[in-house]
Design a protein around this motif. Structure first.
Motif, PDB file in Angstrom:
ATOM      1  N   GLN A 174      47.663  38.203  26.192  1.00 56.78           N
ATOM      2  CA  GLN A 174      48.574  37.196  26.679  1.00 56.78           C
ATOM      3  C   GLN A 174      48.084  35.792  26.309  1.00 56.78           C
ATOM      4  N   GLU A 175      49.024  34.822  26.401  1.00 59.11           N
ATOM      5  CA  GLU A 175      48.628  33.435  26.162  1.00 59.11           C
ATOM      6  C   GLU A 175      47.527  33.006  27.122  1.00 59.11           C
ATOM      7  N   ARG A 176      47.516  33.613  28.302  1.00 56.30           N
ATOM      8  CA  ARG A 176      46.593  33.172  29.358  1.00 56.30           C
ATOM      9  C   ARG A 176      45.126  33.287  28.954  1.00 56.30           C
ATOM     10  N   THR A 177      44.808  34.184  28.036  1.00 53.64           N
ATOM     11  CA  THR A 177      43.424  34.326  27.605  1.00 53.64           C
ATOM     12  C   THR A 177      42.937  33.102  26.840  1.00 53.64           C
ATOM     13  N   MET A 178      43.880  32.305  26.309  1.00 51.74           N
ATOM     14  CA  MET A 178      43.526  31.110  25.535  1.00 51.74           C
ATOM     15  C   MET A 178      43.630  29.829  26.350  1.00 51.74           C
TER      16      MET A 178
END
Length: 366
Positions: free
Chosen positions: A182-186
């Motif tokens: 997911q985007e959340r990892t970045m």
């Protein structure tokens, strides 16, 4: 004599000359090779210069050559390296180098756009607006045959792009080599770049407690769509504010708490849509920490709608440029190509800004 000949080109085809000039500025070999040396950790230059790779890939991204292989065939004598050496360079292209290329293009071109004095009115007075959105690259044909038609097949990677909607430049990009992440990892890496007096606009995938608290902690603010999984405590009842073209607007006071129990007071702006979204949503909830004196509820809805500018950017690099190559399956190579397409978009935005300064924003956009 040279000036006279050059003047004839300027008169006959000014856009062509302008594009050529901008490309020579951005793709200056010495500058590109210095950028590579600055950001490379494991890679090094033996025979193939980074500037040559960028030059070759610009021909592929712009559609002059349909593939890396075709471009190599046309430029083999000039490159002076084997085909495996080229692919080895691409497949090992470090993510920091690709990110550095995008940042370099934006910082170099924004000064040019400033000279054109287009869109001088700020989207929100006193704030620099940033729009963030994620993009995943599709699976490629260089996969196990049994998985090529499987939706769960391996993907080359995922990115978060950051757009300056005032200048229409992609100013930053963050990569993940796991296409299923997911985007959340970045987001932790993105938070480190947030500066004071900015407003970050994003969709609900960015609506996490850590991200919202992180933005405020750095003296910045946000206009982000609420995710249903985010626990929100209502402080006041909904109050009808007014109506826009998209629907009725309401507002209320809410708060969220982080893992340490600290609270963050927020405003929640709800839009009761006249027409459901493509996902069938009839109500859109937007969270913001902006004071009402700086942005009322109607302004918040208008700010959130600017998020579609980044959707338009993704559409341009998909339809106009070759941002995804079926023949490149390695994540680092695929993400580098995507960044090359982003650089091409930034060049296009600069050309548009120049045209707007002469012919007007409305005419060029139309």
């Amino acid at each position: 004599m040279i000036n006279a000949i050059f003047s004839q080109f300027v008169e006959a085809s000014p856009i062509t000359v302008m594009v050529r000039g901008i490309m020579e500025r951005i793709f200056d070999p010495l500058t590109l090779d210095e950028l590579f040396e600055t950001h490379a950790v494991k890679q090094y230059t033996r025979e193939l210069m980074f500037s040559n790779v960028v030059s070759l890939m610009s021909l592929v991204v712009s559609g002059i050559h349909p593939s890396v292989s075709a471009a190599y065939k046309a430029l083999e004598k000039d490159l002076g390296v084997s085909r495996p050496a080229l692919y080895g360079k691409l497949n090992g292209m470090e993510l920091d180098i690709s990110q550095g290329l995008v940042r370099y293009s934006a910082s170099n071109l924004e000064s040019l756009i400033d000279e054109f004095e287009v869109n001088q009115t700020q989207l929100l007075a006193g704030y620099e607006v940033k729009i963030a959105d994620g993009n995943h690259l599709s699976g490629t044909e260089h996969r196990l045959k049994v998985l090529r038609n499987n939706l769960s097949k391996a993907l080359p990677g995922k990115s978060i792009a950051v757009l300056d909607p005032q200048k229409m430049l992609v100013t930053d990009i963050f990569h993940g080599s796991d296409g299923h992440a997911q985007e959340r990892t970045m987001l932790p890496e993105l938070i480190e770049t947030v500066q004071a007096q900015q407003v970050w606009i994003a969709d609900r995938n960015f609506c996490t407690r850590k991200f919202l608290f992180g933005i405020v902690r750095r003296g910045s603010d946000f206009v982000i769509r609420q995710h249903k999984s985010l626990p929100v405590q209502e402080i006041s009842a909904l109050q009808e504010i007014g109506e826009t073209k998209t629907g009725k607007v309401y507002e209320q006071q809410v708060q969220i708490r982080n893992a340490d129990g600290l609270s963050l007071p927020l405003r929640r702006v709800l839009i009761e849509l006249h027409k459901p979204t493509r996902h069938g949503d009839k109500v859109v909830a937007i969270l913001t920490h902006l004071p009402r004196s700086d942005a009322d509820a109607i302004t918040i809805t208008q700010l959130y709608l600017t998020r579609w500018n980044i959707e338009g950017m993704f559409q341009v690099i998909t339809d106009t440029f070759n941002c995804e190559l079926n023949t490149l399956g390695y994540p680092k190579a695929a993400l580098f190509v995507f960044c090359m397409a982003v650089v091409a978009f930034n060049i296009l935005s600069t050309v548009k800004a120049a045209l707007k300064s002469v012919h007007g924003v409305g005419k060029v956009e139309a």
